[in-house]
Structures are given as structure tokens and as C-alpha cells.
Scaffold this motif. Structure first.
Motif, mmCIF file in Angstrom:
data_model
loop_
_atom_site.group_PDB
_atom_site.id
_atom_site.type_symbol
_atom_site.label_atom_id
_atom_site.label_comp_id
_atom_site.label_asym_id
_atom_site.label_seq_id
_atom_site.Cartn_x
_atom_site.Cartn_y
_atom_site.Cartn_z
ATOM 1 N N VAL A 24 -6.674 0.942 -3.033
ATOM 2 C CA VAL A 24 -6.841 1.938 -1.977
ATOM 3 C C VAL A 24 -6.356 3.331 -2.370
ATOM 4 C CG1 VAL A 24 -4.613 1.729 -0.763
ATOM 5 C CG2 VAL A 24 -6.734 2.107 0.550
ATOM 6 N N THR A 25 -5.539 3.433 -3.405
ATOM 7 C CA THR A 25 -4.968 4.736 -3.776
ATOM 8 C C THR A 25 -6.018 5.835 -3.985
ATOM 9 O OG1 THR A 25 -2.924 3.815 -4.696
ATOM 10 C CG2 THR A 25 -3.627 5.954 -5.540
ATOM 11 N N PRO A 26 -7.147 5.572 -4.655
ATOM 12 C CA PRO A 26 -8.128 6.652 -4.831
ATOM 13 C C PRO A 26 -8.784 7.109 -3.530
ATOM 14 C CG PRO A 26 -8.503 4.846 -6.387
ATOM 15 C CD PRO A 26 -7.551 4.343 -5.366
ATOM 16 N N ARG A 62 9.182 -0.926 -5.841
ATOM 17 C CA ARG A 62 9.207 -2.283 -5.295
ATOM 18 C C ARG A 62 7.983 -3.086 -5.721
ATOM 19 N NH1 ARG A 62 12.267 0.908 -3.726
ATOM 20 N NH2 ARG A 62 14.297 0.494 -2.775
ATOM 21 N N ASN A 63 6.874 -2.416 -5.901
ATOM 22 C CA ASN A 63 5.705 -3.120 -6.445
ATOM 23 C C ASN A 63 5.966 -3.584 -7.877
ATOM 24 O OD1 ASN A 63 3.965 -3.182 -4.250
ATOM 25 N ND2 ASN A 63 2.983 -1.238 -4.765
ATOM 26 N N VAL A 119 2.241 -16.449 -9.545
ATOM 27 C CA VAL A 119 1.609 -16.148 -8.261
ATOM 28 C C VAL A 119 0.554 -15.066 -8.479
ATOM 29 C CG1 VAL A 119 1.957 -15.208 -5.940
ATOM 30 C CG2 VAL A 119 3.634 -16.788 -6.923
ATOM 31 N N ALA A 120 -0.648 -15.295 -7.978
ATOM 32 C CA ALA A 120 -1.729 -14.324 -8.113
ATOM 33 C C ALA A 120 -1.405 -13.055 -7.325
ATOM 34 C CB ALA A 120 -3.033 -14.926 -7.608
ATOM 35 N N THR A 121 -1.926 -11.917 -7.771
ATOM 36 C CA THR A 121 -1.687 -10.643 -7.090
ATOM 37 C C THR A 121 -2.988 -10.030 -6.608
ATOM 38 O OG1 THR A 121 0.331 -10.127 -8.325
ATOM 39 C CG2 THR A 121 -0.866 -8.271 -7.375
ATOM 40 N N ASP A 122 -2.988 -9.608 -5.356
ATOM 41 C CA ASP A 122 -4.070 -8.832 -4.778
ATOM 42 C C ASP A 122 -3.585 -7.385 -4.778
ATOM 43 O OD1 ASP A 122 -6.139 -7.753 -3.330
ATOM 44 O OD2 ASP A 122 -5.692 -8.813 -1.462
ATOM 45 N N ASP A 123 -4.057 -6.597 -5.724
ATOM 46 C CA ASP A 123 -3.497 -5.259 -5.939
ATOM 47 C C ASP A 123 -4.095 -4.238 -4.968
ATOM 48 O OD1 ASP A 123 -2.139 -3.109 -6.883
ATOM 49 O OD2 ASP A 123 -2.980 -3.153 -8.914
ATOM 50 N N LEU A 124 -3.644 -4.313 -3.727
ATOM 51 C CA LEU A 124 -4.137 -3.388 -2.709
ATOM 52 C C LEU A 124 -3.712 -1.954 -2.991
ATOM 53 C CD1 LEU A 124 -3.531 -5.420 0.592
ATOM 54 C CD2 LEU A 124 -5.599 -5.292 -0.811
ATOM 55 N N PHE A 125 -2.529 -1.790 -3.599
ATOM 56 C CA PHE A 125 -2.045 -0.443 -3.921
ATOM 57 C C PHE A 125 -3.047 0.291 -4.812
ATOM 58 C CE2 PHE A 125 0.119 2.720 -6.442
ATOM 59 C CZ PHE A 125 1.015 3.314 -5.571
ATOM 60 N N THR A 128 0.831 -1.206 0.000
ATOM 61 C CA THR A 128 0.000 0.000 0.000
ATOM 62 C C THR A 128 0.872 1.265 0.000
ATOM 63 O OG1 THR A 128 -0.180 -0.288 2.413
ATOM 64 C CG2 THR A 128 -2.011 -1.065 1.067
ATOM 65 N N PRO A 129 0.325 2.380 -0.478
ATOM 66 C CA PRO A 129 1.116 3.606 -0.639
ATOM 67 C C PRO A 129 1.628 4.167 0.690
ATOM 68 C CG PRO A 129 -0.943 3.717 -1.882
ATOM 69 C CD PRO A 129 -1.047 2.527 -0.997
ATOM 70 N N ILE A 130 2.742 4.883 0.597
ATOM 71 C CA ILE A 130 3.266 5.631 1.739
ATOM 72 C C ILE A 130 3.491 7.078 1.302
ATOM 73 C CG2 ILE A 130 4.388 3.572 2.667
ATOM 74 C CD1 ILE A 130 7.081 4.742 1.787
ATOM 75 N N PRO A 131 3.421 8.016 2.236
ATOM 76 C CA PRO A 131 3.655 9.422 1.868
ATOM 77 C C PRO A 131 5.145 9.743 1.848
ATOM 78 C CG PRO A 131 3.079 9.271 4.180
ATOM 79 C CD PRO A 131 2.987 7.865 3.638
ATOM 80 N N ASP A 132 5.494 10.788 1.124
ATOM 81 C CA ASP A 132 6.856 11.325 1.212
ATOM 82 C C ASP A 132 7.069 11.900 2.611
ATOM 83 O OD1 ASP A 132 7.867 10.921 -1.453
ATOM 84 O OD2 ASP A 132 6.519 12.500 -2.132
ATOM 85 N N ASP A 133 8.197 11.578 3.219
ATOM 86 C CA ASP A 133 8.496 12.102 4.555
ATOM 87 C C ASP A 133 10.005 12.104 4.751
ATOM 88 O OD1 ASP A 133 8.819 12.674 7.253
ATOM 89 O OD2 ASP A 133 7.036 11.542 7.856
ATOM 90 N N LYS A 134 10.615 13.296 4.627
ATOM 91 C CA LYS A 134 12.068 13.410 4.754
ATOM 92 C C LYS A 134 12.547 13.027 6.146
ATOM 93 C CE LYS A 134 12.718 17.010 1.240
ATOM 94 N NZ LYS A 134 13.193 18.400 0.988
ATOM 95 N N THR A 135 11.744 13.309 7.160
ATOM 96 C CA THR A 135 12.164 13.015 8.535
ATOM 97 C C THR A 135 12.287 11.521 8.783
ATOM 98 O OG1 THR A 135 9.886 12.970 9.394
ATOM 99 C CG2 THR A 135 11.015 15.103 9.340
ATOM 100 N N LYS A 136 11.571 10.728 8.010
ATOM 101 C CA LYS A 136 11.619 9.269 8.160
ATOM 102 C C LYS A 136 12.388 8.607 7.028
ATOM 103 C CE LYS A 136 7.145 9.192 10.528
ATOM 104 N NZ LYS A 136 5.728 8.738 10.461
#
Length: 266
Positions: free
Chosen positions: A229-231, A207-208, A220-226, A189-197
Motif C-alpha cells: 500500500v505504500t506507493p 516494528r515490521n 510464518v508466512a507474511t502478507d506484506d501490506l506495508f 501499514t504505514p502511519i504518518p509523523d504526528d507530534k500531537t499524537k
């Protein structure tokens, strides 16, 4: 004026001296509360069946210093969680979820959606990066005869080179294939940009893409959660966080359950 200054200094010194005392008191209260939880947890474990006691032993060895205290508090309070012992219905398929804290977050929703349709287990850990997966995969698989394994590694590999990530992920896929279970890869699933982390949203996309190539090569089957949930990120993902709110985890759990049902009933 001199008297006033002396008075202010005295107040300042008193305040500074009080803080360690308060901190010590708070630490002592926290330690006492943790001790009480441990005592109640140990007493509770003694009332469980041998199989449940064995499972709790596995959790104690693998949940770590962050998740184990949470698990203990929830058990003592009588609350259900992602690491509940699952007493299998013998006529239903056995499903294993492997993944990080996002996966932990949707585990209960998956169980609810698949109630009466599958026995949904969870690996006894926050499964973290692929490097940990290679060390712990046999522990996570346990002695179970799995019909479906739904798995993901990604967020904790955001700073792993794509090449190393790909090599490790392919090794994990090969190990999972040996179980003869039907495999389902969950895109991260997506992550936000965060310079502090030290995290960048693009790292998950990369990586996806690498994972998609590996899954295609291994059928292998894929469950495309990315993509699913992105919208809905503004509505479902916590602000400036990789984790989701209750609505988000319910949504993801439904998506995961649907992918598992397709594997069970192709």
C-alpha cells in the motif's frame, strides 16, 4: 451610551446562560437516542438463533464503549459490519482475522473477495496492542477450529519498546501455532509523523523489521501490506491519519484475500 452598555451586557449574559441549556438538551437527546437503540437492539437479539445470540453476547463483553454502540446502531439499522455472525458453509475452510481498526476496515472486502471460497470470521474486538492480545487471545480464538489465521499487531504498539513488542509478539505466535492453523502475519501499514499524537512513521518500520525476524524464525508466512500500500498512500490513506478511505480498504482487502487463498491452496 450607558444604556447601550447595559443592553450589551444583558445580551452577553443571556447568551452565556443559554449554552448550558442547549448542551443539556443535546445530551438529553443523545441519551434518549442511545436508549432507543439499546431497546431496539435488545428486541432484535431475542429474534436471533441461540448461536447468534451467543455471538452477540461475546461482542457485548469485548467491543468496548466505542465500538459496541456503533455495532448496535448498525445492527438495528439492518447494516452489515465486520462483526457479523458468520454461519459457516461446512465445506469451506474457516479463516480468522485478528487486528486493529485497519483490519476491521478491510474485513468486509476480504469476505466479499472470498465469498464461496472461505468462511471469514473476525476477532470480537479492535485487537489493539500485543499486551491486549496476550490477555484476550483465548477469547478471540473462541472454540473455532481454524484453518487459517491472518493476524497483525503494530500501530497500537508504536510507543512500546521494540524489545517488549518482540517478546509479546513471539508469545502470541507460539500461542497461535498451538491452534495448528496456517498462520499469516500482516505487516503493519504505514502511519504518518504526528507530534500531537506522539507517533513517528519510523516506529512502524522498526516494528515490521522486528516482526519479520520473528516470523522467519517461526516459519510464518507474511502478507506484506506495508509494501503493497505504500506507493498508494496519497490516493488511499486519509490525510494525516493511520486509517484508509474506501478505496484503500478495498485494496487491502484484496491483498489479504490473495494471501489467504495462497494458504488455502498452496
Amino acid at each position: 451610551m450607558k444604556i447601550l452598555l447595559m443592553f450589551l451586557v444583558l445580551i452577553s449574559c443571556t447568551t452565556v446562560q443559554a449554552e448550558p441549556t442547549n448542551a443539556k438538551a443535546a445530551a438529553a437527546q443523545e441519551a434518549a437516542a442511545a436508549l432507543q437503540v439499546n431497546e431496539e437492539y435488545d428486541a432484535l437479539i431475542k429474534t436471533l438463533s441461540p448461536a447468534e445470540q451467543d455471538w452477540e453476547g461475546v461482542l457485548q463483553e469485548n467491543l468496548g464503549s466505542f465500538y459496541l454502540p456503533i455495532h448496535k446502531r448498525q445492527k438495528v439499522a439492518g447494516h452489515s459490519n465486520a462483526w457479523d455472525y458468520i454461519n459457516d458453509a461446512p465445506d469451506l475452510p474457516r479463516v480468522l482475522l485478528i487486528g486493529d481498526s485497519v483490519s476491521r476496515g478491510y474485513t468486509q472486502s476480504v469476505r466479499k473477495a472470498l465469498a464461496g471460497k472461505a468462511n471469514v470470521h473476525r476477532a470480537p474486538a479492535n485487537c489493539g496492542p500485543t499486551s491486549l492480545g496476550l490477555k484476550k487471545i483465548d477469547v478471540w480464538l473462541g472454540n473455532g477450529d481454524w484453518d487459517v489465521i491472518h493476524f497483525n499487531f503494530g500501530i497500537h504498539d508504536r510507543n512500546t519498546s521494540v524489545d517488549d513488542y518482540s517478546k509479546r509478539l513471539e508469545q502470541l505466535v507460539n500461542r497461535l501455532k498451538n491452534t495448528k492453523a496456517k498462520l499469516i502475519w500482516a505487516s503493519t501499514t504505514p502511519i504518518p509523523d504526528d507530534k500531537t499524537k506522539n507517533q513517528k512513521a519510523i516506529s512502524i518500520v522498526e516494528r515490521n523489521e522486528a516482526a519479520a525476524r520473528i516470523m522467519e524464525q517461526n516459519a510464518v508466512a507474511t502478507d506484506d501490506l506495508f509494501s503493497a500500500v505504500t506507493p498508494h498512500l496519497k490516493q488511499m490513506q486519509n490525510p494525516n491519519d493511520v486509517h484508509f478511505n474506501a478505496e484503500g480498504y478495498e485494496f487491502l482487502g484484496q491483498q489479504v484475500a490473495e494471501s489467504i487463498l495462497k494458504a488455502i491452496n498452496p
